[in-house]
Design a protein around this motif. Structure first.
Motif, PDB file in Angstrom:
ATOM      1  N   THR A  35      -2.649 -10.448  -1.464  1.00  0.00           N
ATOM      2  CA  THR A  35      -1.357 -10.681  -0.804  1.00  0.00           C
ATOM      3  C   THR A  35      -1.388 -11.877   0.146  1.00  0.00           C
ATOM      4  N   THR A  42      -3.140  -9.670   4.534  1.00  0.00           N
ATOM      5  CA  THR A  42      -3.926  -8.553   5.078  1.00  0.00           C
ATOM      6  C   THR A  42      -4.506  -8.926   6.447  1.00  0.00           C
ATOM      7  N   SER A  84     -10.801  -6.910  -2.502  1.00  0.00           N
ATOM      8  CA  SER A  84     -11.108  -8.338  -2.417  1.00  0.00           C
ATOM      9  C   SER A  84     -12.490  -8.582  -1.811  1.00  0.00           C
ATOM     10  N   SER A 141      -7.653 -12.684  -1.003  1.00  0.00           N
ATOM     11  CA  SER A 141      -6.651 -11.677  -0.637  1.00  0.00           C
ATOM     12  C   SER A 141      -5.518 -11.744  -1.646  1.00  0.00           C
TER      13      SER A 141
HETATM   14  O1  F6P Z   1      -6.332  -0.985   1.534  1.00  0.00           O
HETATM   15  C1  F6P Z   1      -5.210  -1.360   0.800  1.00  0.00           C
HETATM   16  C2  F6P Z   1      -5.409  -2.599   0.016  1.00  0.00           C
HETATM   17  O2  F6P Z   1      -4.166  -3.012  -0.416  1.00  0.00           O
HETATM   18  C3  F6P Z   1      -6.366  -2.455  -1.162  1.00  0.00           C
HETATM   19  O3  F6P Z   1      -5.786  -1.853  -2.243  1.00  0.00           O
HETATM   20  C4  F6P Z   1      -6.744  -3.872  -1.390  1.00  0.00           C
HETATM   21  O4  F6P Z   1      -7.837  -3.977  -2.226  1.00  0.00           O
HETATM   22  C5  F6P Z   1      -6.985  -4.314   0.027  1.00  0.00           C
HETATM   23  O5  F6P Z   1      -5.980  -3.658   0.775  1.00  0.00           O
HETATM   24  C6  F6P Z   1      -6.945  -5.794   0.265  1.00  0.00           C
HETATM   25  O6  F6P Z   1      -5.711  -6.358  -0.041  1.00  0.00           O
HETATM   26  P1  F6P Z   1      -5.536  -7.910  -0.236  1.00  0.00           P
HETATM   27  O7  F6P Z   1      -6.391  -8.333  -1.378  1.00  0.00           O
HETATM   28  O8  F6P Z   1      -4.085  -8.136  -0.482  1.00  0.00           O
HETATM   29  O9  F6P Z   1      -5.988  -8.602   1.029  1.00  0.00           O
END
Ligand code: F6P
Length: 534
Positions: free
Chosen positions: A195, A198, A144, A193
């Motif tokens: 998810t 993070t 991201s 993000s």
């Molecule tokens: O480091 C693990 C990870 O899941 C990556 O694959 C991903 O790009 C990064 O964290 C950020 O995750 P998110 O976009 O959900 O914040």
């Protein structure tokens, strides 16, 4: 892989070529470069400085055929759930027209929506409390962050919109230093993000929201698959841009994760970026394996890693604007193929993803190239260069390219003791000094490299270059039989950090455990940190 007949044939080729030097291979076959150079339009791959020949490459192509690369590629394109551990399809190609999106996904409508927003920010139709948006701060990490951050630097001459800043690290210094000097009433914060959970991104997003103060309501946007999370955070629905679980984080720059980039370069160039990737998708889907650029790049990687046993790859763009490309490919490659079990859970029988590292040339020449030339390990190099400069001095570009080509030459052919002796003798050096210095001044050579060359670094060629590496990673994963699309390896560290946070933030007493949660060494380090903080 290692038990297959095709692999035994590759091994036999490696045994044949191992003792042959690149000097000898070039001397024996003047048509070598023509035979080992492949191109898609202006994008050219010169494999002739790799320690292989046409017969070895044929054996590698047979290996790709035996491994079912083409059918796995077709399964990906057809949207089958090839990310088996997460039960997901892998369809980032659909974001750029390189594959069909699942019915009803609304890829084009989503693209149009975030590009429209990007244009509105650029034109000032979407503005801050203090006037037109002057700065965009992208908050995200990993996939991201790295894609848009790398591309924004690469396309700096195309950035005629607001200034772009990328904040990823949970180290508060990153956000503090990035916000210093910015006007909170003319800054847009884009939280990216997949998810929306993070740790790093949420911590930075909260602090940025505080920094914006009353402007936060109108000057934040979000990109995520977690629409509820965005709403809870307080970002209004019309400023939230979604994507889909069939887009992996490290493959997401083509989605609304590219929003900040699109604000910088505008919708038309963002579409050119997608078109470049789509051109590579078409080639990957249609070209025969033996003329297929990503397949060949992948096979050379398999040759280096498995046939020759070289564990790392230096990725050296001779292009300052590609300074973050090695970091981008690091995530793409190492998070995808840093795997030790196959799809069925059994241990892989061979080495998988290499360590990828690098820095732009010519800077790298003045730091670690010494080891590449004369160190005790062989480190294959991928050179990346554009033939034409963009918004840069042509004279400098000639110097840059001359250095790039010279490094490939020096690595491959080195300088023999006889050459050094002759040169020193011609310079009138005494015999004793010549004898003393020859071992230090001669280069073994026989160190492989691939050169990736294209006309000019622009949105189209950058999209095509990224897709070349994406598909390369895919092909290698298919040959090793691993799942290139999950990343369970990053989870344990996240969970352990969660358990340590109270001890480091609030000073609560951590409990020693016999499991790996808080061991004696970690407890000792916590004590020492506290001591040093007093
Ligand atoms: O480091 C693990 C990870 O899941 C990556 O694959 C991903 O790009 C990064 O964290 C950020 O995750 P998110 O976009 O959900 O914040």
């Amino acid at each position: 892989m290692t038990t297959s007949e095709a692999w035994q044939a590759v091994r036999a080729e490696a045994a044949r070529l191992e003792p042959r030097s690149l000097r000898a291979l070039f001397a024996e076959d003047p048509s070598r470069t023509a035979a080992l150079t492949v191109a898609l339009d202006d994008l050219t791959l010169d494999l002739s400085k790799e320690k292989l020949d046409a017969a070895a490459l044929r054996a590698l192509v047979d290996l790709a055929e035996a491994a079912g690369v083409a059918s796995r590629r077709d399964a990906m394109v057809a949207g089958r759930p090839i990310n088996e551990t997460e039960g997901r399809a892998v369809l980032h190609m659909a974001l750029r027209g390189g594959a069909e999106a699942p019915a009803g996904a609304g890829v084009e409508a989503t693209l149009a929506r975030f590009l429209e927003f990007a244009e509105a920010v650029r034109s000032g139709a979407v503005a801050g409390r203090g006037g037109a948006i002057a700065d965009v701060v992208n908050i995200g990490i990993g996939g991201s962050d790295l894609g848009p951050a790398m591309a924004a630097r690469a396309l700096r001459p195309d950035n005629d919109g607001p200034r772009l800043h990328f904040v990823s690290n949970v180290d508060g210094a990153h956000l503090a230093d990035s916000l210093a000097g910015l006007d909170p009433e003319r800054t847009l914060v884009v939280v990216c993000s997949k998810t929306f959970t993070t740790l790093e991104t949420m911590a930075n997003a909260k602090l940025a929201r505080d920094w914006l103060g009353e402007a936060a309501a109108g000057q934040m946007a979000a990109v995520s698959t977690n629409l509820e999370g965005c709403a809870e955070f307080g970002i209004p629905e019309e400023r939230v841009f979604g994507f889909w679980d069939w887009v992996g984080g490290r493959y997401s720059v083509w989605s609304a994760i590219g929003l900040s980039l699109a604000i910088g370069i505008g919708a038309a160039r963002f579409r050119a970026f997608l078109a470049g990737a789509a051109a590579m998708d078409r080639h990957f889907r249609e070209a025969p394996l033996e003329r297929n650029l990503p397949v060949l790049l992948a096979l050379v990687g398999i040759w280096r890693r498995n046939a020759m046993g070289w564990p790392t790859v230096a990725l050296i763009p001779y292009d300052q604007r590609l300074e973050r490309f090695p970091a981008y490919v690091q995530q793409l490659d190492m998070e995808s193929n840093g795997k030790r079990v196959r799809l069925d859970g059994s241990p892989v029988g061979e080495a998988t993803g290499p360590v990828i590292w690098g820095e732009p040339g010519t800077n790298a020449q003045h730091s670690f190239f010494q080891l590449l030339h004369q160190g005790s390990d062989v480190v294959p190099v991928d050179f990346v260069a554009a033939a034409r400069p963009r918004a840069a001095d042509p004279e400098h570009h000639a110097l840059l390219l001359a250095n790039c080509l010279a490094q490939g030459q020096a690595l491959a052919f080195g300088r023999t003791a006889e050459e050094v002796e002759a040169e020193m003798a011609a310079a009138g050096k005494p015999t004793e000094e010549i004898a003393r210095l020859v071992p230090h001044r001669s280069f073994p050579g026989d160190r492989p490299s691939t050169t990736i060359l294209f006309r000019e670094l622009d949105a189209f060629s950058l999209g095509r270059l990224i897709a070349l590496f994406e598909h390369k990673v895919f092909v290698q994963g298919a040959i090793w039989g691993v799942n290139s699309f999950d990343q369970w390896g990053v989870e344990l560290g996240k969970a352990l950090a969660g358990r340590l946070i109270p001890a480091l933030r609030d000073g609560t007493e951590p409990e020693a455990g016999t499991d790996a949660s808080i061991d004696a060494s970690t407890l000792g380090l916590i004590d020492r940190i506290r001591e040093l903080q007093r």
